[in-house]
Scaffold this active site. Structure first.
Site, short mmCIF file in Angstrom:
data_model
loop_
_atom_site.label_atom_id
_atom_site.label_comp_id
_atom_site.label_asym_id
_atom_site.label_seq_id
_atom_site.Cartn_x
_atom_site.Cartn_y
_atom_site.Cartn_z
CE LYS A 41 -0.25 -0.29 5.04
NZ LYS A 41 -1.04 -0.78 6.17
CE1 TYR A 268 11.77 31.90 2.71
CE2 TYR A 268 12.08 29.52 2.54
CZ TYR A 268 11.70 30.73 1.97
OH TYR A 268 11.27 30.75 0.68
C1 PLP Z 1 -0.34 -1.79 6.82
C2 PLP Z 1 -0.93 -3.01 7.35
C3 PLP Z 1 -0.13 -4.14 7.57
C4 PLP Z 1 1.37 -4.15 7.43
O1 PLP Z 1 1.93 -3.62 8.62
P1 PLP Z 1 3.50 -3.53 8.84
O2 PLP Z 1 3.65 -3.05 10.23
O3 PLP Z 1 4.00 -2.54 7.84
O4 PLP Z 1 4.05 -4.88 8.59
C5 PLP Z 1 -0.78 -5.31 7.94
N1 PLP Z 1 -2.12 -5.34 8.13
C6 PLP Z 1 -2.89 -4.25 7.97
C7 PLP Z 1 -4.36 -4.34 8.21
C8 PLP Z 1 -2.32 -3.04 7.59
O5 PLP Z 1 -3.10 -1.96 7.45
#
Ligand code: PLP
Length: 376
Positions: A41, A268
């Site tokens: 994702k 800045y």
């Molecule tokens: C993002 C996510 C993961 C992966 O988590 P990590 O800590 O990056 O391994 C797993 N399950 C769900 C439901 C998530 O949203």
């Protein structure tokens, strides 16, 4: 211009070999036949979604997960066969996109299961659904074990959908104190074990990266690893202690080297003033590239194999460093903002600590203005 004028102002180099190796390493640590689902994702935590998905599958991941329907759709265009789970909530319109992508879908309400079932006929395929049990995360999913049991049985009885899985998500898998994690695990087991007895083919899954690394108790039939496949430590410490290797490095160069006399300020708001005569380097990377403004006067970069401190306020397109008096570093010299150069390394965990955030946010935040270059 110096001999080493770079090709472009900034570049994120993504080592796909590292992702592949991290996945093989994680897979080897799984109990029995548990599958590795690579979570890609948010553009593969900033590393590039499709490229990382392919690398993960070469390394032994057999499934992929994303958060949104659009992500599933994009991923499907690159990987026509891979099983893709959409973990997030979907609007009606997004459900259609997910179905077009032949994605597997998360469900925790009867009404939504009915909607999937109705639309499945229209799309002419039988979507796999994963029933989400909220065992304590307090986010998506239903908290009532009886609702979950009913959903599992209804999905299994519905000819138009396929019961793919039953799953949950942990709230504290990265914390030292395991007590709440164990409570969640127990709640999940109480529903999951009998569900598996009633429906043999179902995939039970619960673990994120942190839970996966904690051991076999959490693995069930599949684990969902995100951060670890990119070589980041889910516990925010040191990825190498888990046999993981960071995949992303962020590169820039010195576009300008100039004298700052004692009393001269930089940037800045004049948040830094030279105490004595020195040389200041300007790197054309800023918060517009995802190198966060909160790092102003707090983070180092690597030049010529050594650390130099960032000084002055980070702006959208530039940041400045103190090269020190008498520095012989030339204009054009390559700079590493994240990753290794020479003997030293700036880890995402280090930048996260300076910002009071987590390593996830560092790589996710590298903006799309920075081109990704893939290496194997
Ligand atoms: C993002 C996510 C993961 C992966 O988590 P990590 O800590 O990056 O391994 C797993 N399950 C769900 C439901 C998530 O949203």
């Amino acid at each position: 211009m110096s001999a080493h004028e770079p090709f472009q102002r900034a570049m994120a180099v993504v080592d796909l070999g590292a992702i592949e190796r991290n996945c093989s390493h994680l897979k080897l640590g799984l109990q029995g036949n548990a599958e590795l689902c690579a979570v890609v994702k948010s553009n593969g935590y900033g590393h590039g979604m499709a490229e990382c998905a392919e690398a993960a599958m070469r390394g032994g991941a057999s499934r992929l997960a994303v958060a949104t329907a659009t992500e599933a759709f994009e991923l499907r265009s690159r990987l026509p066969e891979a099983p893709i789970l959409v973990m997030g909530a979907l609007t009606g319109a997004e459900l259609d996109v997910a179905m077009q992508a032949r994605a597997e879908i998360a469900v925790w309400r009867m009404g939504f299961l009915a909607e999937i079932s109705e639309r499945a006929a229209m799309f002419g395929f039988r979507p796999r659904v994963h029933v989400k049990y909220d065992t304590g995360m307090g986010r998506l999913g239903d908290r009532d074990p009886r609702v979950i049991e009913a959903l599992v049985d209804d999905a299994a009885a519905d000819e138009r959908v396929e019961l793919g899985g039953l799953w949950t998500h942990f709230a504290t898998a990265d914390e030292d104190d395991e007590s709440f994690l164990r409570e969640q695990l127990q709640r999940f087991r109480e529903v999951a074990v009998p569900a598996k007895e009633r429906h043999r083919g179902i995939t039970l899954h619960a673990a994120n990266s942190a839970a996966t690394l904690r051991g076999a108790d959490f693995h069930f039939d599949m684990v969902r690893c995100g951060v670890a496949i990119y070589g980041l430590d889910p516990f925010g410490e040191d990825a190498s202690s888990h046999g993981l290797q960071p995949a992303m490095s962020l590169h820039g160069y010195l576009a300008e080297v100039k004298a700052a006399l004692a009393g001269d300020s930089v940037g800045y708001g004049r948040t830094w003033t030279a105490e004595s005569d020195t040389l200041v380097g300007v790197i054309p990377v800023g918060y517009g590239d995802g190198y966060r403004r909160g790092l102003s006067n707090r983070a180092d970069v690597l030049v010529d194999g050594h650390r130099v401190p960032g000084v002055g306020t980070i702006s959208m397109d530039n940041l400045t460093v103190d090269l020190g008096p008498g520095s012989e570093i030339e204009m054009g010299a390559p700079v590493v903002l994240l990753g290794a150069q020479g003997e030293d390394e700036i880890a995402a965990e280090e930048l996260a600590e300076r910002l009071g955030t987590i390593n996830y946010e560092i790589t996710c935040g590298i903006s799309l203005r920075v081109p990704r270059a893939y290496r194997r």
